[in-house]
Design a protein around this motif. Structure first.
Motif, PDB file in Angstrom:
ATOM      1  N   ALA A 140      56.247  34.690  42.615  1.00 23.68           N
ATOM      2  CA  ALA A 140      56.776  36.044  42.415  1.00 23.68           C
ATOM      3  C   ALA A 140      55.823  37.091  42.978  1.00 23.68           C
ATOM      4  O   ALA A 140      56.252  38.044  43.647  1.00 23.68           O
ATOM      5  N   LEU A 141      54.524  36.926  42.749  1.00 24.43           N
ATOM      6  CA  LEU A 141      53.545  37.893  43.243  1.00 24.43           C
ATOM      7  C   LEU A 141      53.508  37.908  44.770  1.00 24.43           C
ATOM      8  O   LEU A 141      53.364  38.977  45.388  1.00 24.43           O
ATOM      9  N   ALA A 181      37.010  30.452  47.598  1.00 24.62           N
ATOM     10  CA  ALA A 181      37.071  31.515  46.591  1.00 24.62           C
ATOM     11  C   ALA A 181      36.671  30.998  45.218  1.00 24.62           C
ATOM     12  O   ALA A 181      35.992  31.699  44.448  1.00 24.62           O
ATOM     13  N   ALA A 182      37.059  29.774  44.901  1.00 23.21           N
ATOM     14  CA  ALA A 182      36.704  29.212  43.604  1.00 23.21           C
ATOM     15  C   ALA A 182      35.207  28.968  43.491  1.00 23.21           C
ATOM     16  O   ALA A 182      34.626  29.094  42.404  1.00 23.21           O
ATOM     17  N   ALA A 183      34.571  28.625  44.617  1.00 20.61           N
ATOM     18  CA  ALA A 183      33.123  28.413  44.579  1.00 20.61           C
ATOM     19  C   ALA A 183      32.361  29.701  44.327  1.00 20.61           C
ATOM     20  O   ALA A 183      31.252  29.687  43.789  1.00 20.61           O
ATOM     21  N   VAL A 184      32.973  30.839  44.687  1.00 17.94           N
ATOM     22  CA  VAL A 184      32.293  32.130  44.517  1.00 17.94           C
ATOM     23  C   VAL A 184      32.657  32.772  43.189  1.00 17.94           C
ATOM     24  O   VAL A 184      31.789  33.269  42.459  1.00 17.94           O
ATOM     25  N   PHE A 185      33.975  32.771  42.846  1.00 17.51           N
ATOM     26  CA  PHE A 185      34.430  33.534  41.686  1.00 17.51           C
ATOM     27  C   PHE A 185      34.753  32.675  40.468  1.00 17.51           C
ATOM     28  O   PHE A 185      34.885  33.210  39.374  1.00 17.51           O
ATOM     29  N   ALA A 186      34.892  31.370  40.628  1.00 17.75           N
ATOM     30  CA  ALA A 186      35.248  30.484  39.515  1.00 17.75           C
ATOM     31  C   ALA A 186      36.450  31.010  38.737  1.00 17.75           C
ATOM     32  O   ALA A 186      36.338  31.385  37.577  1.00 17.75           O
ATOM     33  N   PRO A 187      37.649  31.067  39.369  1.00 15.52           N
ATOM     34  CA  PRO A 187      38.803  31.683  38.715  1.00 15.52           C
ATOM     35  C   PRO A 187      39.382  30.818  37.612  1.00 15.52           C
ATOM     36  O   PRO A 187      39.258  29.596  37.609  1.00 15.52           O
ATOM     37  N   GLY A 188      40.058  31.470  36.670  1.00 17.87           N
ATOM     38  CA  GLY A 188      40.845  30.759  35.683  1.00 17.87           C
ATOM     39  C   GLY A 188      42.265  30.612  36.180  1.00 17.87           C
ATOM     40  O   GLY A 188      42.525  30.677  37.385  1.00 17.87           O
ATOM     41  N   ALA A 189      43.199  30.424  35.238  1.00 21.73           N
ATOM     42  CA  ALA A 189      44.599  30.244  35.627  1.00 21.73           C
ATOM     43  C   ALA A 189      45.149  31.485  36.314  1.00 21.73           C
ATOM     44  O   ALA A 189      45.876  31.396  37.316  1.00 21.73           O
ATOM     45  N   ALA A 190      44.792  32.683  35.802  1.00 20.04           N
ATOM     46  CA  ALA A 190      45.258  33.926  36.435  1.00 20.04           C
ATOM     47  C   ALA A 190      44.660  34.087  37.824  1.00 20.04           C
ATOM     48  O   ALA A 190      45.344  34.492  38.769  1.00 20.04           O
ATOM     49  N   GLY A 191      43.381  33.786  37.964  1.00 24.01           N
ATOM     50  CA  GLY A 191      42.756  33.871  39.276  1.00 24.01           C
ATOM     51  C   GLY A 191      43.336  32.878  40.259  1.00 24.01           C
ATOM     52  O   GLY A 191      43.491  33.177  41.449  1.00 24.01           O
ATOM     53  N   LEU A 192      43.687  31.680  39.770  1.00 21.38           N
ATOM     54  CA  LEU A 192      44.315  30.687  40.641  1.00 21.38           C
ATOM     55  C   LEU A 192      45.672  31.173  41.123  1.00 21.38           C
ATOM     56  O   LEU A 192      46.029  30.981  42.296  1.00 21.38           O
ATOM     57  N   ALA A 193      46.439  31.814  40.236  1.00 23.17           N
ATOM     58  CA  ALA A 193      47.738  32.370  40.640  1.00 23.17           C
ATOM     59  C   ALA A 193      47.562  33.432  41.713  1.00 23.17           C
ATOM     60  O   ALA A 193      48.330  33.484  42.685  1.00 23.17           O
ATOM     61  N   LEU A 194      46.545  34.277  41.580  1.00 21.02           N
ATOM     62  CA  LEU A 194      46.280  35.307  42.593  1.00 21.02           C
ATOM     63  C   LEU A 194      45.899  34.686  43.932  1.00 21.02           C
ATOM     64  O   LEU A 194      46.356  35.131  44.991  1.00 21.02           O
ATOM     65  N   LEU A 195      45.061  33.655  43.902  1.00 20.33           N
ATOM     66  CA  LEU A 195      44.643  33.009  45.142  1.00 20.33           C
ATOM     67  C   LEU A 195      45.816  32.321  45.839  1.00 20.33           C
ATOM     68  O   LEU A 195      45.977  32.431  47.059  1.00 20.33           O
ATOM     69  N   VAL A 196      46.646  31.622  45.075  1.00 24.32           N
ATOM     70  CA  VAL A 196      47.799  30.933  45.663  1.00 24.32           C
ATOM     71  C   VAL A 196      48.792  31.953  46.224  1.00 24.32           C
ATOM     72  O   VAL A 196      49.376  31.751  47.296  1.00 24.32           O
ATOM     73  N   ALA A 197      48.979  33.065  45.524  1.00 24.22           N
ATOM     74  CA  ALA A 197      49.847  34.123  46.046  1.00 24.22           C
ATOM     75  C   ALA A 197      49.284  34.694  47.334  1.00 24.22           C
ATOM     76  O   ALA A 197      50.026  34.961  48.291  1.00 24.22           O
ATOM     77  N   LEU A 198      47.965  34.879  47.383  1.00 24.39           N
ATOM     78  CA  LEU A 198      47.330  35.451  48.573  1.00 24.39           C
ATOM     79  C   LEU A 198      47.558  34.596  49.804  1.00 24.39           C
ATOM     80  O   LEU A 198      47.858  35.117  50.883  1.00 24.39           O
ATOM     81  N   VAL A 199      47.445  33.290  49.663  1.00 27.12           N
ATOM     82  CA  VAL A 199      47.607  32.421  50.836  1.00 27.12           C
ATOM     83  C   VAL A 199      49.068  32.267  51.226  1.00 27.12           C
ATOM     84  O   VAL A 199      49.366  31.781  52.328  1.00 27.12           O
ATOM     85  N   ASN A 200      50.015  32.647  50.351  1.00 30.90           N
ATOM     86  CA  ASN A 200      51.439  32.567  50.683  1.00 30.90           C
ATOM     87  C   ASN A 200      52.010  33.871  51.205  1.00 30.90           C
ATOM     88  O   ASN A 200      53.109  33.878  51.762  1.00 30.90           O
ATOM     89  N   ILE A 201      51.296  34.969  51.031  1.00 34.91           N
ATOM     90  CA  ILE A 201      51.804  36.266  51.483  1.00 34.91           C
ATOM     91  C   ILE A 201      52.024  36.318  52.995  1.00 34.91           C
ATOM     92  O   ILE A 201      53.081  36.788  53.447  1.00 34.91           O
ATOM     93  N   PRO A 202      51.073  35.872  53.844  1.00 33.95           N
ATOM     94  CA  PRO A 202      51.290  35.998  55.298  1.00 33.95           C
ATOM     95  C   PRO A 202      52.547  35.282  55.792  1.00 33.95           C
ATOM     96  O   PRO A 202      53.336  35.860  56.549  1.00 33.95           O
ATOM     97  N   ASP A 203      52.734  34.042  55.381  1.00 37.98           N
ATOM     98  CA  ASP A 203      53.897  33.288  55.848  1.00 37.98           C
ATOM     99  C   ASP A 203      55.192  33.895  55.332  1.00 37.98           C
ATOM    100  O   ASP A 203      56.181  34.010  56.065  1.00 37.98           O
ATOM    101  N   ALA A 204      55.210  34.309  54.055  1.00 38.87           N
ATOM    102  CA  ALA A 204      56.412  34.927  53.498  1.00 38.87           C
ATOM    103  C   ALA A 204      56.735  36.238  54.201  1.00 38.87           C
ATOM    104  O   ALA A 204      57.908  36.529  54.496  1.00 38.87           O
ATOM    105  N   ALA A 205      55.719  37.042  54.501  1.00 39.08           N
ATOM    106  CA  ALA A 205      55.952  38.318  55.176  1.00 39.08           C
ATOM    107  C   ALA A 205      56.499  38.112  56.585  1.00 39.08           C
ATOM    108  O   ALA A 205      57.375  38.860  57.045  1.00 39.08           O
ATOM    109  N   ARG A 206      56.005  37.092  57.292  1.00 35.00           N
ATOM    110  CA  ARG A 206      56.499  36.818  58.651  1.00 35.00           C
ATOM    111  C   ARG A 206      57.959  36.383  58.621  1.00 35.00           C
ATOM    112  O   ARG A 206      58.760  36.780  59.471  1.00 35.00           O
TER     113      ARG A 206
END
Length: 287
Positions: free
Chosen positions: A83-84, A127-152
Motif C-alpha cells: 500500500a505504501l 539498510a538493515a546493517a546500518v539502521f537495524a529496522p523492526g517490522a515497521a522499518g522493514l515495511a518501509l524498506l520493502v516499499a522503497l524498493v518497490n516504488i521505482p518499478d510501480a511508478a514506471r
C-alpha cells in the motif's frame, strides 16, 4: 438482423481454489493470535506427541502455537509495504505521464531508475546493517524498493490514456489536474494497476519472508513463519512439520493472492460477444 450473444465466464472452480488458498492462511495470520492461548511447558527439541500434535520446534515450543502467532507480522508487513509503495508511486507515475515539461519528467523518473538498478535484497541488507529496522522499518524498506518499478508501470500505462483527445479537451475546459489524473487517466489504467497489484503483492510477500528468513526486521527467535522455516530447517528430516506448515502457508498465500486477483480481473473483463446467424447460402443460377 437479430444476433445471438454468449458470455465469457470465469471458471468457478478456479475462483474457489484461489479464495481458499488466500483465505485459509490469511485467517490463520490475522485471527491465530486470538486462539493461540498461553504457552505451555516446553518439551524436547524436534519431537512429536506429548500433547503437541504438530510437534515441537528447535527450542521445544509447540509448533502449532507458533504457527498461529507467526503469520500476522508477515501479512501486515507485506500489505503495508504494498500500500505504501502505491501511495508514493501513483502520484509520481501520473504526474510524469500528464506533464508537458520534459525537465519535470526527468526529475521525477531518473532518480527512480538509479534506485531500480540496485538489487532489492541487497538494499534491504545494507539498510538493515546500518539502521537495524523492526517490522515497521522493514515495511518501509520493502516499499522503497518497490516504488521505482510501480511508478514506471503506472507511468507507461497512464501515458497512453494521457495522449487521448479527451485529456486535451479536459485541459481546454480548465479541469483540475486531479479530475484529469484520477477521474480519467487513473480509471483508464485501473485494470493494469489491479493486475500489477496482484503480482507485486506476491513479490512483496516473498521479499518480506526472505528478509525475515535472513533475520532482517525480526528477532531470531520471534514467532514468524519465515523465521520458523529458517530456525527449524536443521530438523527437517526429524520433525518436518516445524518447516512444512509455515512454508506451505506462505506459498499458499502468495499463490492464492495472485490467482484471486487474476480471477477477479477475468470476472470484470467478461464481455458479451455477439454471434450472428450465418448468412444463407447463395443459390447458384444455372443458364
Amino acid at each position: 438482423m437479430k444476433s445471438l450473444t454468449t458470455t465469457v465466464r470465469r471458471s468457478p472452480g478456479r475462483f474457489t481454489l484461489a479464495f481458499l488458498l488466500t483465505a485459509v492462511p490469511l485467517l490463520i495470520a490475522l485471527l491465530g493470535p486470538l486462539f493461540a492461548g498461553e504457552p505451555g511447558p516446553r518439551g524436547a527439541s524436534f519431537t512429536l506427541g506429548d500433547g503437541h500434535w504438530a510437534g515441537t520446534d528447535f527450542v521445544g515450543r509447540d509448533v502449532w502455537r507458533q504457527v498461529l502467532l507467526g503469520g500476522r507480522t508477515v501479512v501486515l508487513t507485506a500489505l503495508s509495504a504494498t500500500a505504501l509503495a502505491y501511495v508514493v508511486a501513483l502520484p509520481l507515475g501520473l504526474m510524469s505521464a500528464l506533464t508537458h515539461r520534459g525537465w519535470l519528467e526527468e526529475l521525477l523518473m531518473r532518480p527512480l531508475d538509479v534506485l531500480l538498478a540496485v538489487p532489492s535484497l541487497l538494499l534491504i541488507l545494507l539498510a538493515a546493517a546500518v539502521f537495524a529496522p523492526g517490522a515497521a522499518g522493514l515495511a518501509l524498506l520493502v516499499a522503497l524498493v518497490n516504488i521505482p518499478d510501480a511508478a514506471r508501470i503506472i507511468r507507461a500505462t497512464a501515458a497512453e490514456a494521457a495522449a487521448r483527445p479527451a485529456v486535451e479537451a479536459l485541459r481546454m475546459q480548465g479541469e483540475t489536474w486531479w479530475r484529469m489524473a484520477v477521474g480519467y487517466v487513473g480509471r483508464s489504467a485501473l485494470r493494469t494497476l489491479a493486475a500489477d497489484a496482484g503480482t507485486r503483492l506476491t513479490g512483496v510477500l516473498y521479499l518480506v519472508a526472505t528478509a525475515a528468513f535472513l533475520g532482517v526486521g525480526v528477532a531470531p527467535d520471534a514467532a514468524d513463519w519465515a523465521v520458523m522455516v529458517d530456525r527449524n530447517r536443521t530438523g527437517l528430516f526429524v520433525q518436518p512439520w516445524a518447516v512444512v506448515l509455515p512454508a506451505v502457508l506462505i506459498v499458499a498465500l502468495t499463490m492464492g493472492g495472485n490467482l484471486l486477483f487474476d480471477a477477479a480481473l477475468t470476472g470484470r473483463g467478461q464481455r458479451r460477444t455477439p454471434l450472428r446467424k450465418p448468412l444463407p447460402a447463395r443459390k447458384e443460377i444455372r443458364t
